[in-house]
Motif scaffolding. Structure first.
Motif, mmCIF file in Angstrom:
data_model
loop_
_atom_site.group_PDB
_atom_site.id
_atom_site.type_symbol
_atom_site.label_atom_id
_atom_site.label_comp_id
_atom_site.label_asym_id
_atom_site.label_seq_id
_atom_site.Cartn_x
_atom_site.Cartn_y
_atom_site.Cartn_z
ATOM 1 N N LYS A 127 0.843 -1.188 0.000
ATOM 2 C CA LYS A 127 0.000 0.000 0.000
ATOM 3 C C LYS A 127 0.879 1.238 0.000
ATOM 4 O O LYS A 127 1.988 1.221 0.542
ATOM 5 N N PRO A 128 0.374 2.318 -0.577
ATOM 6 C CA PRO A 128 1.149 3.569 -0.520
ATOM 7 C C PRO A 128 1.348 4.003 0.931
ATOM 8 O O PRO A 128 0.476 3.809 1.782
ATOM 9 N N LEU A 129 2.484 4.610 1.181
ATOM 10 C CA LEU A 129 2.769 5.081 2.530
ATOM 11 C C LEU A 129 1.964 6.341 2.815
ATOM 12 O O LEU A 129 1.831 7.220 1.967
ATOM 13 N N ASN A 130 1.446 6.447 4.008
ATOM 14 C CA ASN A 130 0.671 7.616 4.419
ATOM 15 C C ASN A 130 1.348 8.259 5.620
ATOM 16 O O ASN A 130 2.054 7.612 6.388
ATOM 17 N N ASP A 131 1.109 9.530 5.783
ATOM 18 C CA ASP A 131 1.601 10.269 6.952
ATOM 19 C C ASP A 131 3.103 10.103 7.159
ATOM 20 O O ASP A 131 3.578 9.732 8.224
ATOM 21 N N ILE A 132 3.839 10.377 6.108
ATOM 22 C CA ILE A 132 5.293 10.254 6.180
ATOM 23 C C ILE A 132 5.875 11.583 6.634
ATOM 24 O O ILE A 132 5.502 12.630 6.109
ATOM 25 N N LYS A 133 6.741 11.532 7.571
ATOM 26 C CA LYS A 133 7.432 12.737 8.007
ATOM 27 C C LYS A 133 8.801 12.751 7.340
ATOM 28 O O LYS A 133 9.702 12.014 7.729
ATOM 29 N N TRP A 134 8.907 13.545 6.293
ATOM 30 C CA TRP A 134 10.157 13.619 5.555
ATOM 31 C C TRP A 134 11.100 14.563 6.285
ATOM 32 O O TRP A 134 10.684 15.508 6.928
#
Length: 140
Positions: A127-134
Motif C-alpha cells: 500500500k502507498p505510505l501515508n503520513d510520512i514525516k520527511w
C-alpha cells in the motif's frame, strides 16, 4: 456365516459408492490452471467448455472459430491481458503468422477475452505510505 459376511461386505461397498457419488455431485469448485499456478473458480460463476476448457459465454463460438482453429485454447487460458493487450496479440499474429482480418467479429472476440481473461486484481505491491514525516538531508 459366509453369507452374512458377503452381505456386510456388499453393504459396506454400497455405502462407499454412495458416499463417493454424493461427494462428487456436491463438489462446487473446479481447477482452471496454467503453468504459473492454478486459479480456483466456482462452477456457478465460470462454467467451462468441455472441449476447450474456456469459459462458456455467448461469444465463445466466435473465439473457437477465430482463435482455436489455429492454436490451442491453452494459449488463451495461460495468459491474461487487457483489451489493448489482446488486440496487440491479434495484430502480432496478423503481422507474423498470417492471421486473417477478423473484421466485425474482432469486437466479439475482444469482448470475450477482456471479460474472461483480463488481468486479475492482485495486491502485487504494498500500500502507498501515508503520513510520512520527511526530513531534509544535511550536507556535511
Amino acid at each position: 456365516m459366509h453369507l452374512i459376511k458377503n452381505k456386510n461386505l456388499s453393504l459396506l461397498l454400497t455405502l462407499f459408492l454412495f458416499i463417493g457419488l454424493i461427494s462428487t455431485a456436491f463438489r462446487s469448485e473446479t481447477r482452471v490452471g496454467n503453468s504459473a499456478g492454478g486459479v480456483s473458480m466456482s462452477l456457478d460463476t465460470a462454467k467451462t467448455d468441455k472441449e476447450t476448457g474456456l469459459v462458456t459465454d455467448q461469444n465463445l463460438y466466435m473465439v473457437k472459430a477465430q482463435c482455436i482453429s489455429c492454436h490451442s485454447s491453452k494459449l488463451i487460458i495461460a495468459n491474461r491481458f487487457t483489451r489493448d493487450g489482446w488486440k496487440q496479440k491479434i495484430r502480432w499474429m496478423q503481422a507474423n503468422h498470417n492471421l486473417w482480418d477478423l473484421g466485425e467479429t474482432e469486437k466479439q472476440v475482444l469482448d470475450y477475452l477482456e471479460k474472461h481473461y483480463a488481468p486479475t486484481a492482485k495486491a502485487a505491491r504494498r500500500k502507498p505510505l501515508n503520513d510520512i514525516k520527511w526530513y531534509k538531508l544535511e550536507e556535511q
